[in-house]
Motif scaffolding. Structure first.
Motif, PDB file in Angstrom:
ATOM      1  N   LEU A  58       0.826  -1.203   0.000  1.00 35.72           N
ATOM      2  CA  LEU A  58       0.000   0.000   0.000  1.00 35.72           C
ATOM      3  C   LEU A  58       0.861   1.253   0.000  1.00 35.72           C
ATOM      4  CD1 LEU A  58      -2.779   1.348   0.202  1.00 35.72           C
ATOM      5  CD2 LEU A  58      -2.638   1.090   2.694  1.00 35.72           C
ATOM      6  N   LEU A  59       1.933   1.230   0.784  1.00 33.96           N
ATOM      7  CA  LEU A  59       2.825   2.383   0.830  1.00 33.96           C
ATOM      8  C   LEU A  59       3.513   2.581  -0.527  1.00 33.96           C
ATOM      9  CD1 LEU A  59       4.124   4.608   2.503  1.00 33.96           C
ATOM     10  CD2 LEU A  59       5.866   2.957   3.218  1.00 33.96           C
ATOM     11  N   GLN A  60       3.941   1.486  -1.167  1.00 31.58           N
ATOM     12  CA  GLN A  60       4.556   1.620  -2.483  1.00 31.58           C
ATOM     13  C   GLN A  60       3.584   2.170  -3.517  1.00 31.58           C
ATOM     14  OE1 GLN A  60       6.038  -2.299  -3.340  1.00 31.58           O
ATOM     15  NE2 GLN A  60       7.853  -2.082  -1.995  1.00 31.58           N
ATOM     16  N   ALA A  61       2.328   1.758  -3.415  1.00 32.62           N
ATOM     17  CA  ALA A  61       1.320   2.290  -4.345  1.00 32.62           C
ATOM     18  C   ALA A  61       1.127   3.786  -4.144  1.00 32.62           C
ATOM     19  CB  ALA A  61       0.004   1.545  -4.165  1.00 32.62           C
ATOM     20  N   GLN A  62       1.127   4.215  -2.875  1.00 32.59           N
ATOM     21  CA  GLN A  62       0.980   5.646  -2.606  1.00 32.59           C
ATOM     22  C   GLN A  62       2.178   6.425  -3.166  1.00 32.59           C
ATOM     23  OE1 GLN A  62       0.459   5.939   1.585  1.00 32.59           O
ATOM     24  NE2 GLN A  62      -1.652   5.185   1.571  1.00 32.59           N
ATOM     25  N   VAL A  63       3.384   5.890  -2.965  1.00 36.60           N
ATOM     26  CA  VAL A  63       4.570   6.577  -3.489  1.00 36.60           C
ATOM     27  C   VAL A  63       4.535   6.634  -5.013  1.00 36.60           C
ATOM     28  CG1 VAL A  63       7.078   6.437  -3.669  1.00 36.60           C
ATOM     29  CG2 VAL A  63       5.963   6.010  -1.462  1.00 36.60           C
ATOM     30  N   ALA A  64       4.136   5.529  -5.646  1.00 42.64           N
ATOM     31  CA  ALA A  64       4.045   5.520  -7.116  1.00 42.64           C
ATOM     32  C   ALA A  64       3.023   6.528  -7.628  1.00 42.64           C
ATOM     33  CB  ALA A  64       3.700   4.110  -7.593  1.00 42.64           C
ATOM     34  N   HIS A  65       1.911   6.638  -6.906  1.00 39.51           N
ATOM     35  CA  HIS A  65       0.891   7.601  -7.306  1.00 39.51           C
ATOM     36  C   HIS A  65       1.421   9.033  -7.191  1.00 39.51           C
ATOM     37  CE1 HIS A  65      -3.071   9.336  -7.871  1.00 39.51           C
ATOM     38  NE2 HIS A  65      -2.943  10.008  -6.727  1.00 39.51           N
ATOM     39  N   GLN A  66       2.143   9.287  -6.083  1.00 41.56           N
ATOM     40  CA  GLN A  66       2.701  10.628  -5.921  1.00 41.56           C
ATOM     41  C   GLN A  66       3.750  10.924  -6.991  1.00 41.56           C
ATOM     42  OE1 GLN A  66       4.157  10.767  -1.946  1.00 41.56           O
ATOM     43  NE2 GLN A  66       2.109  10.749  -1.006  1.00 41.56           N
ATOM     44  N   GLU A  96       4.238  16.049   1.972  1.00 40.95           N
ATOM     45  CA  GLU A  96       3.340  14.976   2.401  1.00 40.95           C
ATOM     46  C   GLU A  96       4.060  13.628   2.410  1.00 40.95           C
ATOM     47  OE1 GLU A  96      -0.832  16.926   0.703  1.00 40.95           O
ATOM     48  OE2 GLU A  96       0.068  15.168  -0.257  1.00 40.95           O
ATOM     49  N   SER A  97       4.945  13.407   1.434  1.00 44.36           N
ATOM     50  CA  SER A  97       5.704  12.154   1.404  1.00 44.36           C
ATOM     51  C   SER A  97       6.606  12.026   2.637  1.00 44.36           C
ATOM     52  CB  SER A  97       6.542  12.101   0.129  1.00 44.36           C
ATOM     53  OG  SER A  97       7.340  10.931   0.112  1.00 44.36           O
ATOM     54  N   ARG A  98       7.264  13.151   3.005  1.00 38.99           N
ATOM     55  CA  ARG A  98       8.107  13.119   4.204  1.00 38.99           C
ATOM     56  C   ARG A  98       7.279  12.901   5.459  1.00 38.99           C
ATOM     57  NH1 ARG A  98      11.934  18.374   2.778  1.00 38.99           N
ATOM     58  NH2 ARG A  98      12.977  17.436   0.934  1.00 38.99           N
ATOM     59  N   ALA A  99       6.077  13.485   5.491  1.00 37.20           N
ATOM     60  CA  ALA A  99       5.204  13.278   6.657  1.00 37.20           C
ATOM     61  C   ALA A  99       4.806  11.817   6.773  1.00 37.20           C
ATOM     62  CB  ALA A  99       3.970  14.176   6.548  1.00 37.20           C
ATOM     63  N   ALA A 100       4.559  11.170   5.641  1.00 35.39           N
ATOM     64  CA  ALA A 100       4.206   9.749   5.671  1.00 35.39           C
ATOM     65  C   ALA A 100       5.364   8.914   6.221  1.00 35.39           C
ATOM     66  CB  ALA A 100       3.822   9.270   4.273  1.00 35.39           C
ATOM     67  N   GLU A 101       6.594   9.254   5.818  1.00 40.65           N
ATOM     68  CA  GLU A 101       7.755   8.530   6.334  1.00 40.65           C
ATOM     69  C   GLU A 101       7.917   8.739   7.838  1.00 40.65           C
ATOM     70  OE1 GLU A 101      11.113   9.784   4.144  1.00 40.65           O
ATOM     71  OE2 GLU A 101      10.500   8.818   2.258  1.00 40.65           O
TER      72      GLU A 101
END
Length: 576
Positions: free
Chosen positions: A253-261, A299-304
């Motif tokens: 799921l996390l990889q899908a979110q990163v790919a979408h971003q 937002e990507s950094r916040a997710a990490e």
């Protein structure tokens, strides 16, 4: 295979089963099997050797009770020893010695001739091969004959396998002179060949019975153990695979979110390149798109950061179990005094001022228990996203407070003196206030139990005194003996030293080596302090864990019946 294709998944390998938890669960079954095997072995041994012990008892009775000339062989031996050691011999002393030796020899011959003559007609009669009266242990004056009086059968002794049927019996008749010994030795064979064969057949039969019981039982126990381990292994593998699958789903799921971003980022960059040559209005639009790109990166950094916080939270939850067990052990110690006071109040017939004071003390102690429970709840509900750092703790003030809390109870109930020697100023260390407080209390409780054991030891030693006057004096000294527990804090260079010393029972080297291990205790079966301490083996192990987490070193000085000193060295914190 293209770069966009997902990497092949590797089959996870479940960790091996932990040894000690499953061993402790199987321990009752193993103990039951061991007890049963020992019982069967004991029954087999008792069955095999009972007949021989019965024969030896019969031969002792034959020697002790056979009277030929109104006296037994033991009585004649005692009279001959008295003649040998006579300090005032008469003129006929030599003849009396000679006659007494002849009488003993005739007694020996009369006892052995009937079994020898009728051994073939009466199979149950013993076959006597040697009967000897030995006077080598008699310190007779020179010139008096102390040689053995011996009878040997003219019949040869059996050889080969039958020689194992020979038995030797040695008796020492009671003599009236201390330090003097005479011996009667008998070499005999009691049972016939057929009876020995029957005993061996019985022994083999009971061996077969034991094997027929023990072997199926062993197979059954092994089957139960194997079945239990397989079932637990299947459960562990299932739990591990479920956890691994959950982790894979979260990762995908996390990889899908990163790919979408990343896709959104590429789309924005393409739009910026297309509008680079357009009007100033398109330039403004490009800046807006760049702003949106920066927002997506944030937002990507916040997710990490959120993922890292979740990992920290899981690690914190893993340590809650250990902390909860430590708090529960200390709560058990705190309930000692309230339970005692409540029992006294229930037995009372009216409410007096003294009882009111006891009830108030119960209320105060239960208030302390409530505070400890609040600490447990605070630990359990702690937000994993908010890491709490350790604080500066005044070790001198903490020891002073602990001494004030337990001094009155130690004096009134425990019959010990609890003192504290601390400097007037603060001695700062870095650590967890609650854990340090519990560690000090555990050491105080341990010292209390040691003084109680020492008081019991002094009382038992006094009871063993054979002299009534000295025994009474030692009992009074034991009753007046006073237990002492001394707390001390001092500065030693870059370290703050905390000492807890008692004058209790002390420890042997073996106990001192194992006292910090979890569940190790010397009080498991002792009703220490009127039954209030069962000895769970957690107090000192908790102290060792707390000191390890605080970077402190522990030194133990102890000897049996010489008291114990626990010396803890903490790194000193910087002064404010």
């Amino acid at each position: 295979m293209t770069p966009d294709d997902p990497a092949p998944r590797e089959t996870p390998v479940a960790p091996p089963l932990p040894f000690w938890p499953y061993f402790l669960r199987l321990l009752p079954l193993i103990v039951l099997w061991t007890v049963m095997a020992a019982l069967l072995a004991w029954l087999l041994y008792a069955r095999a050797w009972w007949s021989e012990e019965s024969d030896r008892a019969d031969m002792r009775e034959w020697i002790d009770n056979t009277r030929i000339f109104r006296k037994t062989l033991a009585e004649l031996t005692r009279e001959h020893v008295d003649l040998l050691l006579d300090d005032a011999p008469g003129p006929d002393h030599a003849n009396r010695l000679k006659n007494k030796r002849a009488e003993i020899a005739e007694q020996v011959r009369a006892m052995t001739e009937p079994p020898r003559v009728y051994s073939a007609q009466l199979p149950l009669f013993p076959e006597i091969y040697t009967l000897e009266v030995d006077f080598t242990g008699v310190p007779a004056p020179p010139g008096r004959d102390t040689s053995p009086i011996r009878w040997e059968s003219p019949k040869p002794k059996p050889g080969g396998h039958a020689r194992a049927q020979l038995h030797t019996l040695t008796l020492e008749p009671p003599l009236s002179r201390p330090g003097v010994a005479a011996a009667i030795r008998l070499e005999y064979r009691l049972h016939t060949y057929h009876q020995m064969q029957k005993q061996q057949d019985d022994f083999r039969f009971w061996q077969t019975v034991t094997a027929s019981v023990l072997l199926p039982t062993t197979v059954f126990v092994g089957w139960l153990v194997l079945r239990y381990l397989r079932r637990e292994r299947a459960r562990e593998v299932t739990r591990f695979l479920n956890a691994h699958a959950h982790e894979l789903r979260a990762r995908e799921l996390l990889q899908a979110q990163v790919a979408h971003q990343l896709a959104e980022q590429e789309l924005l960059e393409a739009q910026v390149r297309q509008q680079a040559a357009e009007h100033a209005t398109e330039e403004l639009t490009r800046k807006v798109l760049e702003q949106q790109l920066d927002t997506a990166r944030l937002e990507s950094r916040a997710a990490e950061a959120e993922r890292a916080a979740l990992e920290l939270k899981s690690q914190l939850y893993a340590s809650i179990g250990i902390m909860a067990g430590s708090y529960a052990h200390n709560i058990k110690n705190l309930l000692v005094r309230p339970n005692d006071l409540l029992s006294r109040c229930i037995d009372a017939t009216g409410t007096t001022r003294e009882q009111q004071g006891m009830l108030q003390e119960v209320k105060n102690t239960l208030g302390t228990v409530t505070e400890r429970l609040q600490q447990i709840l605070h630990t359990v509900r702690r937000d994993p996203a908010k890491a709490e750092a350790v604080t500066r703790v005044d070790l001198a003030a903490l020891v002073r407070e602990s001494q004030g809390t337990w001094a009155e109870m130690g004096r009134d109930k425990w019959k010990i003196a609890i003192s504290a020697a601390v400097p007037a100023g603060p001695e700062w260390v870095t650590g967890d206030l609650s854990h340090l407080q519990q560690a000090i209390e555990n050491l105080v409780f341990n010292a209390r139990d040691a003084t109680f054991e020492m008081r019991n030891f002094l009382r038992d030693e006094a009871k063993r005194e054979p002299d009534p006057a000295r025994r009474r004096h030692r009992l009074l000294d034991a009753a007046a003996w006073k237990g002492e527990v001394a707390l001390a804090v001092r500065r030693d260079g870059a370290e703050v030293v905390l000492e807890v010393r008692d004058n209790g029972i002390g420890m042997t080297p073996e106990v001192r080596e194992n006292c910090l291990k979890t569940h190790f205790t010397t009080k498991r079966d002792n009703a220490l302090y009127e039954g209030y301490s069962a000895g769970m083996g957690l107090g000192l192990s908790f102290v060792a864990v707390v000191l390890e987490h605080h970077g402190a070193k522990l030194e133990i000085d102890s000897a049996p019946h010489q008291g114990t000193t626990f010396r803890m060295r903490f790194p000193a914190a910087e002064r404010a």
